[in-house]
Design an enzyme around this catalytic site. Structure first.
Site: not given
Length: 830
Positions: A643, A747-749, A617, A745, A751, A614
């Site tokens: 990344e 369905f709420a993100g 980033h 990942h 990816y 982290e």
């Protein structure tokens, strides 16, 4: 989609777009087939950092070369990062409510002198405003002037009135921009950036609080105003005057004179407008807008259900024999949880204890609890989260998939995977080809892994040895790892206390990049007393950035995973002084074991890696020298390259001097023994085949759902999963396995049709780290010189240059997979 990740795509057919992009650049990276296959196989799989494969799989015809598409800037929010979970490598994005449909950045504020320069000015009040409205604007913390968000005073009651007042003002600002717009930077880009920043700052603060301090009132308020916010974003993203002005810049005689950064901004805005449906006919655009509204709502609900289902499960244990095997840290956490639930006399030694599905508690049970009954109960609860009753995500998943397909069709694509893949290096076909090669290479090692566990557990007298089930795998894997490498992660915890890890991390940053990081607690309001605030200074002592760090798990209010998030980005436009750009501010959020009793937070080695990741980033966000706010830091960096800095920083966890500097016993100060360091290196490839297949299940399932699955057809989503598992799981999933209902990942993100895409940046990061190895890791002068070059290229240039150009500027050549192969023990095989 959610959280500000604007997934952009290849242009729809020209008949839809009505615009030519003849100068759209692509960066081709030709690689020999065997090496390309190796570098793609040598990828991180959560707990394993390197993988052994069968040599036979390397003898393949050369693969077609991959290409990096230069694609639009995304409003990057909450960089997704890996944190171990038994179901999948838990990479989380911001809540769906923070999704920006328009492509400008999430957080753009004024310069970093908090005492004198507010980031958000108070809204003006018109003469027609009511007395109540005026009073609310004056008292609402969301609408007051601030540089750092007033996290300590924002409440749910401020959201409705604050967001609505803000949207009303921004609507007026947008109308004025459309009336006066000209195809020039001052008349187009600068006012546009200011409009989006106003919304991003305020909404960013609200959505961040939802992620770290969730409650029912805040949810309700966000749910109520989110459609109005999305409606404004769509109106902004579909503005024909703004779109035409960007096209005019692109087609003007001045185009070639623009900087690379400005060219990338213009290209990004044109592409993003198309993906926002600007080229659609009126009725189709209306349909598109309805889909976007519904997807935002569904993704938010999906994430809320996962959080609620996770915190709903509590297992109260009063009998000591039921918690036998759990390490002291886990017992302390379980007792601490019990105290918070009303068991005032709970202690680590005598209980009672409460087990939850939050990662630190869940993983401790799966890896260490001797009670097979307890492991089974907790495992079954975990794989069935959010799959029943009021929290059932099954119908939500089907509706999300249905709407994504409809959206893709409207934009001129065959399926949603094509929309996602167009922003990445691979096509759907190449991704599927890659996954199959990885699967075939991983299958036999995974079968052997299972046989090794069976033999080992049988030798240990385990009655379940001949019938190992899912709740046995982590437990016996830990026992085998301890036996094989003489490493016990729980016994390592005392060497990795959070304060010493952070001290060592900051010392490394000083050595590599010449920056000094100092606590600045009290300078900025925080949302929880555990949150730390830091100032980043250059070598002269002048501040260049700030960041928050929220390290601990809070299952009752904080979503799981780990992420880095923008609060403010570097920006020339949003500075009050032309000579001084606004300075960046970041969030770093983790979910590790909190302090227990009088001990500090004692970390696993994986949690140490997560913090380093982290911070990588955050460094790219904070150390940028790019003054064009729309491409500063992590903005406009291609998906498969963003990344690089985070994975680069992970390499230092295996550097002996660095590990010794952070690995100091919290009580005695003793450095971690050298023999343990060597064992950590040796254990990096443990059970690589199994971990590889596990990730391949999720990546393959993700693609299947976004390419071949037909919502409402003959197959259910669970049928698809079981079909995929036949080829990707040695041990078939349980009939009741509904992990999809917790698969945030996709369905709420961000990816969706992109879970496979963790790969390429590992090549870049390993090669980047090899520059330090070439210079000599023990040569302090050479390390500093190389670190400065890394800072001035990878960390400084942001999205203003294509990532391949940035990499070549640092490394002096194009990326090579050799370093990654060497780090993962595959070079000799190649």
């Amino acid at each position: 989609m959610n959280s500000g990740w604007i997934l952009t795509a290849r242009y729809p057919p020209a008949r839809i777009l009505h615009v030519s992009f003849t100068q759209f650049r692509q960066m081709w990276i030709p690689l020999p087939g065997p090496l390309l296959l190796l570098l793609l196989m040598a990828t991180r799989f959560s707990l394993s950092r390197s993988i052994h494969f069968q040599p036979v799989c390397l003898i393949k015809p050369a693969l077609p070369k991959l290409h990096l598409q230069s694609y639009p800037y995304r409003s990057l929010k909450s960089r997704p990062c890996p944190l171990w979970s038994s179901s999948f490598s838990l990479c989380r994005l911001s809540s769906p409510s923070s999704f920006h449909h328009y492509s400008l950045p999430k957080s753009i504020r004024t310069r970093a002198t908090p005492e004198s320069t507010p980031a958000v000015r108070s809204l003006s009040v018109s003469a027609s405003s009511t007395t109540a409205e005026m009073a609310d604007v004056e008292s609402n913390p969301l609408l007051k002037e601030f540089y750092f968000p007033p996290f300590d005073s924002i409440e749910a009651k401020h959201v409705r009135s604050g967001i609505r007042a803000l949207l009303k003002q921004l609507e007026s600002d947008l109308q004025e921009l459309e009336r006066t717009v000209e195809p020039t930077w001052p008349k187009l880009v600068e006012p546009l950036e200011k409009i989006v920043d106003r919304l991003a700052v305020v909404w960013g603060a609200v959505s961040h609080l939802k992620a770290v301090k969730d409650n029912a009132d805040l949810r309700s308020a966000i749910e109520e105003v989110q459609p109005e916010k999305v409606e404004f974003e769509l109106k902004l993203g579909q503005s024909k005057p703004i779109y035409n002005a960007f096209k005019a810049i692109r087609e003007s005689s001045d185009w070639e004179g623009l900087t690379d950064a400005r060219k990338r901004i213009v290209d990004a805005q044109i592409k993003e407008a198309v993906l926002n449906g600007i080229a659609l006919e009126d009725d189709k655009r209306e349909e598109f807008n309805k889909i976007e509204q519904e997807l935002a709502k569904l993704s938010q609900k999906f994430g809320e259900n996962v959080l609620d289902a996770t915190k709903k499960f509590e297992k109260l244990i009063t009998d000591k024999k039921d918690i036998e095997g759990l390490p002291a840290t886990a017992l302390g956490l379980a007792a601490q949880t019990a105290v918070s639930k009303g068991h005032e006399n709970a202690t680590a030694e005598n209980g009672p204890w409460i087990i939850t599905l939050d990662a630190p508690s869940f993983m401790a049970v799966m890896q260490h609890a001797k009670s097979r009954t307890l492991r089974e109960e907790v495992y079954r609860a975990y794989i069935s989260r959010a799959s029943s009753g009021d929290l059932d995500n099954t119908a939500i998943i089907d509706q999300i998939l249905k709407l994504r397909l409809e959206k893709a069709k409207l934009l001129g694509y065959n399926n949603y995977a094509e929309v996602s893949m167009a922003t990445k290096m691979a096509t759907v076909e190449k991704a599927e080809e890659l996954l199959e090669k990885l699967r075939s290479a991983s299958w036999n090692p995974a079968v052997q892994d299972m046989e090794d566990l069976r033999i080992f557990s049988k030798n240990q007298g385990a009655p379940e040895a001949d019938n190992l089930n899912h709740w046995d795998i982590s437990f016996w894997s830990e026992r085998l790892r301890e036996s094989k490498y003489e490493i016990n992660e729980e016994e390592l915890r005392p060497y990795f206390s959070l304060p010493k890890v952070m001290d060592g991390l900051f010392s490394l940053a000083n050595k590599l990049f010449g920056i000094n990081i100092e606590p600045a607690d009290g300078l900025a309001p925080v949302w929880n007393s555990d949150v730390r605030f830091y100032r980043v200074n250059d070598s002269s002592g002048s501040p260049i950035a700030y960041f928050y760090f929220d390290p601990y798990s809070r299952p009752s209010e904080k979503r799981g995973g780990a992420w880095m998030d923008e609060v403010a980005s570097r920006s020339r436009v949003l500075s009050k002084e032309s000579s001084s750009p606004r300075l960046p501010v970041a969030h770093m959020v983790c979910n590790q074991m909190p302090p227990v009793g009088d001990k500090p937070s004692l970390m696993t080695f994986r949690e140490v890696e997560t913090v380093f990741h982290e911070f990588g980033h955050a460094l790219q966000h904070m150390l940028t020298r790019q003054d064009e706010g729309l491409v500063a830091g992590i903005r406009n960096v291609e998906w498969d390259a963003v990344e690089l800095p985070s994975q680069f920083m992970e390499n230092w966890c295996y550097h002996r001097d660095t590990l010794m500097s952070i690995g100091k016993h919290y009580d005695t100060g003793e450095s971690i023994p050298d023999d343990i360091y060597k064992k950590l290196l040796a254990a990096r490839t443990f059970r690589a085949g199994s971990l590889s297949l596990r990730q391949l299940r999720f990546a393959t399932l993700d693609l299947e759902l976004h390419t071949k699955y037909v919502p409402g057809g003959s197959e259910s989503i669970y049928d698809v999963d079981r079909r995929v598992c036949k080829k990707t799981q040695v041990l078939p999933p349980l009939p009741e396995d509904k992990f999809l209902c917790g698969f945030s990942h996709i369905f709420a993100g961000g990816y969706a049709a992109g879970y496979y895409s963790y790969k390429w940046a590992e090549v870049l990061s390993a090669d980047a780290f090899s520059a330090f190895e070439d210079a000599g890791l023990n040569n302090e002068k050479a390390v500093k010189e190389t670190g400065n070059r890394f800072r001035e290229t990878v960390l400084a240039l942001g999205g203003g240059k294509a990532p391949l150009e940035v990499f070549v500027a640092f490394r002096g050549r194009e990326p090579s997979p050799e370093a990654l192969l060497r780090h993962n023990g595959l070079l000799q095989v190649a």
